[in-house]
Design a protein around this motif. Structure first.
Motif, mmCIF file in Angstrom:
data_model
loop_
_atom_site.group_PDB
_atom_site.id
_atom_site.type_symbol
_atom_site.label_atom_id
_atom_site.label_comp_id
_atom_site.label_asym_id
_atom_site.label_seq_id
_atom_site.Cartn_x
_atom_site.Cartn_y
_atom_site.Cartn_z
ATOM 1 N N LEU A 528 -5.675 28.015 -11.400
ATOM 2 C CA LEU A 528 -5.796 27.661 -12.807
ATOM 3 C C LEU A 528 -4.876 26.348 -12.785
ATOM 4 O O LEU A 528 -3.818 25.880 -12.046
ATOM 5 C CB LEU A 528 -4.379 28.658 -13.526
ATOM 6 C CG LEU A 528 -4.872 30.057 -13.818
ATOM 7 C CD1 LEU A 528 -3.732 30.599 -14.652
ATOM 8 C CD2 LEU A 528 -6.089 29.626 -14.975
ATOM 9 N N PRO A 529 -5.601 24.994 -13.316
ATOM 10 C CA PRO A 529 -5.021 23.966 -13.337
ATOM 11 C C PRO A 529 -3.699 23.555 -14.289
ATOM 12 O O PRO A 529 -3.684 24.333 -15.351
ATOM 13 C CB PRO A 529 -6.188 23.082 -14.016
ATOM 14 C CG PRO A 529 -6.902 23.987 -14.999
ATOM 15 C CD PRO A 529 -6.821 25.260 -14.242
ATOM 16 N N ALA A 544 -7.817 35.704 -18.357
ATOM 17 C CA ALA A 544 -8.693 35.539 -17.426
ATOM 18 C C ALA A 544 -8.671 36.478 -16.394
ATOM 19 O O ALA A 544 -8.474 36.223 -15.199
ATOM 20 C CB ALA A 544 -8.318 33.996 -16.745
ATOM 21 N N ALA A 545 -8.650 37.759 -16.615
ATOM 22 C CA ALA A 545 -8.417 38.767 -15.745
ATOM 23 C C ALA A 545 -9.729 38.988 -14.791
ATOM 24 O O ALA A 545 -10.922 38.728 -15.275
ATOM 25 C CB ALA A 545 -8.363 40.185 -16.662
ATOM 26 N N ALA A 546 -9.499 39.464 -13.628
ATOM 27 C CA ALA A 546 -10.707 39.679 -12.753
ATOM 28 C C ALA A 546 -11.517 38.504 -12.630
ATOM 29 O O ALA A 546 -13.008 38.624 -12.447
ATOM 30 C CB ALA A 546 -11.571 40.865 -12.793
ATOM 31 N N CYS A 547 -11.143 37.257 -12.508
ATOM 32 C CA CYS A 547 -11.984 36.047 -12.230
ATOM 33 C C CYS A 547 -11.563 35.414 -10.858
ATOM 34 O O CYS A 547 -12.159 34.324 -10.429
ATOM 35 C CB CYS A 547 -11.442 35.080 -13.216
ATOM 36 S SG CYS A 547 -11.801 35.412 -15.001
ATOM 37 N N ASN A 548 -10.932 36.316 -9.817
ATOM 38 C CA ASN A 548 -10.859 35.575 -8.620
ATOM 39 C C ASN A 548 -10.064 34.317 -8.580
ATOM 40 O O ASN A 548 -10.330 33.470 -7.785
ATOM 41 C CB ASN A 548 -12.109 35.490 -8.025
ATOM 42 C CG ASN A 548 -11.924 35.539 -6.381
ATOM 43 O OD1 ASN A 548 -10.897 35.975 -5.795
ATOM 44 N ND2 ASN A 548 -12.758 34.879 -5.530
ATOM 45 N N ASP A 567 -3.414 37.671 -20.140
ATOM 46 C CA ASP A 567 -3.911 38.657 -19.180
ATOM 47 C C ASP A 567 -4.315 37.998 -18.003
ATOM 48 O O ASP A 567 -5.316 37.187 -18.202
ATOM 49 C CB ASP A 567 -4.839 39.291 -19.673
ATOM 50 C CG ASP A 567 -5.508 40.792 -19.164
ATOM 51 O OD1 ASP A 567 -5.059 40.625 -17.741
ATOM 52 O OD2 ASP A 567 -6.047 41.711 -19.410
ATOM 53 N N LEU A 568 -3.790 37.929 -16.740
ATOM 54 C CA LEU A 568 -4.293 37.233 -15.648
ATOM 55 C C LEU A 568 -4.277 38.318 -14.432
ATOM 56 O O LEU A 568 -4.031 37.896 -13.591
ATOM 57 C CB LEU A 568 -3.283 36.168 -15.114
ATOM 58 C CG LEU A 568 -3.087 35.118 -16.095
ATOM 59 C CD1 LEU A 568 -2.016 34.179 -15.676
ATOM 60 C CD2 LEU A 568 -4.279 34.167 -16.457
ATOM 61 N N LEU A 590 1.770 41.444 -21.804
ATOM 62 C CA LEU A 590 1.583 40.477 -20.639
ATOM 63 C C LEU A 590 1.218 41.323 -19.467
ATOM 64 O O LEU A 590 1.730 42.259 -19.166
ATOM 65 C CB LEU A 590 3.003 39.918 -20.062
ATOM 66 C CG LEU A 590 3.284 39.059 -19.089
ATOM 67 C CD1 LEU A 590 2.301 37.801 -18.959
ATOM 68 C CD2 LEU A 590 4.624 38.741 -18.523
ATOM 69 N N ASN A 591 0.219 40.927 -19.019
ATOM 70 C CA ASN A 591 -0.491 41.745 -17.957
ATOM 71 C C ASN A 591 -0.774 40.877 -16.666
ATOM 72 O O ASN A 591 -1.441 39.983 -16.597
ATOM 73 C CB ASN A 591 -1.739 42.262 -18.223
ATOM 74 C CG ASN A 591 -2.364 43.433 -17.328
ATOM 75 O OD1 ASN A 591 -1.765 43.524 -16.293
ATOM 76 N ND2 ASN A 591 -3.433 44.113 -17.715
ATOM 77 N N LEU A 592 -0.104 41.083 -15.758
ATOM 78 C CA LEU A 592 0.014 40.336 -14.282
ATOM 79 C C LEU A 592 -0.434 41.360 -13.369
ATOM 80 O O LEU A 592 -0.238 41.136 -12.114
ATOM 81 C CB LEU A 592 1.326 39.502 -14.078
ATOM 82 C CG LEU A 592 1.581 38.527 -15.140
ATOM 83 C CD1 LEU A 592 3.059 37.912 -14.825
ATOM 84 C CD2 LEU A 592 0.621 37.417 -15.467
ATOM 85 N N SER A 593 -0.859 42.495 -13.406
ATOM 86 C CA SER A 593 -0.796 43.526 -12.598
ATOM 87 C C SER A 593 -2.124 43.406 -11.632
ATOM 88 O O SER A 593 -3.004 42.344 -11.808
ATOM 89 C CB SER A 593 -1.387 44.758 -13.318
ATOM 90 O OG SER A 593 -2.667 44.694 -13.793
ATOM 91 N N ASP A 594 -2.132 44.023 -10.432
ATOM 92 C CA ASP A 594 -3.127 43.671 -9.426
ATOM 93 C C ASP A 594 -3.265 42.297 -8.800
ATOM 94 O O ASP A 594 -4.431 41.803 -9.076
ATOM 95 C CB ASP A 594 -4.439 44.225 -9.878
ATOM 96 C CG ASP A 594 -4.580 45.992 -10.079
ATOM 97 O OD1 ASP A 594 -4.697 46.605 -9.021
ATOM 98 O OD2 ASP A 594 -4.262 46.324 -11.068
ATOM 99 N N ASN A 595 -2.182 41.862 -8.575
ATOM 100 C CA ASN A 595 -1.953 40.377 -7.905
ATOM 101 C C ASN A 595 -1.172 40.391 -6.791
ATOM 102 O O ASN A 595 -0.993 41.570 -6.327
ATOM 103 C CB ASN A 595 -1.499 39.399 -9.074
ATOM 104 C CG ASN A 595 -2.582 38.826 -9.908
ATOM 105 O OD1 ASN A 595 -3.525 38.093 -9.522
ATOM 106 N ND2 ASN A 595 -2.457 39.283 -11.163
ATOM 107 N N LYS A 596 -0.921 39.285 -6.311
ATOM 108 C CA LYS A 596 0.139 39.278 -4.919
ATOM 109 C C LYS A 596 1.417 38.433 -5.512
ATOM 110 O O LYS A 596 1.571 37.696 -4.473
ATOM 111 C CB LYS A 596 -0.789 38.648 -3.934
ATOM 112 C CG LYS A 596 -2.049 39.527 -3.475
ATOM 113 C CD LYS A 596 -2.825 38.803 -2.401
ATOM 114 C CE LYS A 596 -4.259 39.656 -2.082
ATOM 115 N NZ LYS A 596 -4.829 38.952 -1.087
#
Length: 608
Positions: A528-529, A544-548, A567-568, A590-596
């Motif tokens: 993300l810039p 921008a969910a599931a956008c790698n 949603d990221l 606010l959804n930041l799930s399934d990241n690192k």
């Protein structure tokens, strides 16, 4: 005596002039002077015999001021027109002395206070119009004493309470308009005994109760009846058929129930009938086809069943047909194409089936047949609808290829084709063939392939672009940033890509009206810039969910202070949640799930 009276009139008018605080076009400044004979003043007309002021017309002069007490000295006044100005304040009690008044127009001003009871003492009054002011209180029953009234227009004020029974005593009344107020209670049945009445308007109030069964027994010359947006209930009386001169019938947006009676077909002079948004049941009677002068027919938002009667197709004057949100089924009559004057067709949200009827007529401006069960191909003949401005075919079962001719109808402002079984590509020259397009809804097509053409940036009026849930590929063009009027952009669920800098996001920061941005489920494969900080403060949804997406969440995301939904999720984001998220005071999701992500969940998130 004449000299005395004209001097009195002059003083009264000069008193009025002294209360005018704004005369931007100098209508009175240059004319109303003691040095000039009063009968030559702008807006003043004197009687030829006695030379007293008999008429005062100051309408449409953009005057601001009040009416003084001395105004009541113009006792020879027969006509007063102050319409379409900015007069304020109460009407002085002394105006009750104007016993010769026949015409009184105070409409489109800012008068306030209660409607004067002394109107009823103007026994010669034939025309009274105080619409579009700020009068409060109730309608005074004493109005009925002005028994010569032919026009009573008190719409668009702040009136409350009931309509007084005494209004029914105005036997000379031709026009009665009390709409756009806050009136309650039932409509007095006495009003329906005024045999000379031609126009009744009670719409936009909170009136309740039934309509009398004998409503039209005495209203033999009634031409317009407007009752929409109230709380009236019961059946629509069959006696409407006795109002043989009726041209406009509008009981829409009430709580009427029961069927549409076949007797309605006897109203052969009817030009407009709006029965929409009630609780009407049953079928549309075949007798509707007898309304040979009908221009506008609305039955939307009811519980009408059965099919569209073929007799409707014999009403050659019909320009608008609105049957949407009912339970109509069966095919669309092919004969509907014979209605050469039809411009507006609304059949949305029914259960109409079968192959879509072709039409080569050219008059349609709005064409809505979405949310039905139409099948077959979209006919190429639709290209002949050269005056079409809005086309809605979404949520049907159309199949085959999309006729590219649709994109050549240059007047189109909205195209809605979403959720059909059709194959298509976006034409490369879409920006030149659809210069007026504002809304393009092409989500969830079975096989929309190809790329987003760069020329779409020439669709400068575009406010909504929905290409979601398709099979589009290639780069998201940076030229989207030229769509400066864009409000909504849905690109999720495709196979779209970008350069390593997500340059298209930077370009979208030029879209200062952007509210919804959905990019989810596209392989963007980038970070993300920091330019996200330049997004418009109007942005409320960013998905921008599931956008790698990889790398860290930029701290600049905290600049998007009006975000409601962020949603990221399902990406490869690392690092901590930026502390700047505490600035997102309007955030609801606010959804930041399934990241690192690592680190702590700070207290400031728990305070949002």
């Amino acid at each position: 005596m004449a000299q005395t009276n004209i001097t009195t009139d002059q003083l009264a008018l000069l008193s009025l002039k002294s209360q005018i605080i704004s005369d931007p076009f100098h209508y009175l400044d240059g004319s109303w002077s003691p040095a000039t004979y009063v009968c030559r003043w702008v807006g003043v007309t004197c009687g030829s015999r006695h030379q007293q002021v008999k008429s005062l017309n100051l309408s449409n002069m953009t005057l601001t001021g009040r009416i003084p007490q001395d105004f009541g000295n113009l006792i020879f006044l027969r006509s007063l027109d102050l319409g379409s100005n900015n007069f304020i304040g109460n009407l002085p009690q002394e105006m009750a002395h104007l016993h010769r008044l026949k015409f009184l127009n105070l409409s489109f001003n800012k008068f306030s206070g209660e409607v004067p009871s002394w109107f009823g003492f103007l026994f010669q009054l034939q025309f009274l119009n105080i619409r579009n002011n700020s009068f409060t209180g109730s309608i005074p029953p004493s109005l009925s004493n002005a028994s010569r009234l032919e026009t009573l227009e008190i719409s668009a004020n702040l009136l409350q309470g009931n309509i007084p029974e005494e209004i029914g005593n105005l036997h000379n009344l031709n026009v009665l308009s009390i709409e756009h107020n806050q009136l309650t209670g039932s409509i007095p049945f006495t009003i329906f005994n005024i045999s000379r009445i031609e126009f009744i308007a009670f719409s936009n109030n909170s009136l309740s109760g039934n309509l009398p069964n004998g409503l039209c027994n005495r209203l033999s010359i009634l031409k317009r009846l407007r009752l929409s947006i109230n709380k009236l209930h019961g059946h629509i009386p069959t006696s409407f058929s006795n109002c043989s001169q009726l041209q406009i019938l509008s009981p829409s947006k009430n709580d009427f129930d029961g069927p549409i009676h076949s007797e309605i077909g006897r109203l052969s002079n009817l030009k407009g009938m709006d029965l929409g948004f009630n609780h009407l049941t049953g079928i549309i009677p075949q007798e509707i086809g007898n309304l040979v002068n009908l221009v506008d027919l609305g039955v939307e938002g009811n519980q009408i069943i059965g099919s569209i009667p073929i007799s409707i197709c014999s009403i050659s004057s019909l320009q608008r047909l609105s049957l949407w949100r009912n339970n109509l089924k069966g095919p669309l009559p092919r004969e509907i194409g014979n209605l050469t004057k039809m411009q507006f067709l609304y059949l949305t949200e029914n259960r109409l089936t079968g192959p879509y009827s072709k039409s080569d007529r050219k008059k349609y401006i709005l064409y809505y047949i979405d949310e039905n069960r139409f099948t077959g191909e979209i006919p190429k003949e639709i290209r002949n609808l050269v005056e079409l401005e809005e086309l809605a075919l979404e949520l049907n079962s159309f199949s085959g290829s999309l006729p590219m001719e649709i994109f050549n109808i240059s007047r189109l402002r909205a195209i809605s084709l979403a959720s059909n079984n059709i194959s298509a590509t976006l034409p490369p020259n879409i920006g030149s063939t659809l210069p007026n397009i504002e809304g393009l809804y092409m989500g969830h097509l079975t096989n929309l392939v190809g790329t987003i053409p760069h020329s779409i940036s020439n669709c400068s009026k575009l406010t909504l672009l929905d290409l979601s849930g398709n099979k589009l590929s290639g780069l998201i063009p940076n030229s989207l940033g030229y769509l400066t009027h864009l409000h909504i952009l849905h690109l999720w669920g495709n196979n779209l890509t970008s350069d390593s800098f997500l340059s298209f996001l930077t370009s979208l920061t030029n879209c200062r009206n952007l509210r919804f941005l959905s990019l989810a489920f596209n392989p963007l494969n980038a970070m993300l810039p920091v330019s996200v900080r330049n997004f418009s403060k109007s942005l409320v949804t960013f998905s921008a969910a599931a956008c790698n997406i990889n790398g860290q969440i930029p701290n600049e995301v905290g600049n998007l202070t009006n975000l409601i939904d962020l949603d990221l999720s399902i990406n490869n984001l690392i690092g901590s949640i930026p502390t700047s998220t505490s600035n997102l005071r309007n955030l609801q999701r606010l959804n930041l799930s399934d990241n690192k992500l690592t680190g702590f969940i700070e207290d400031n998130i728990c305070k949002l």
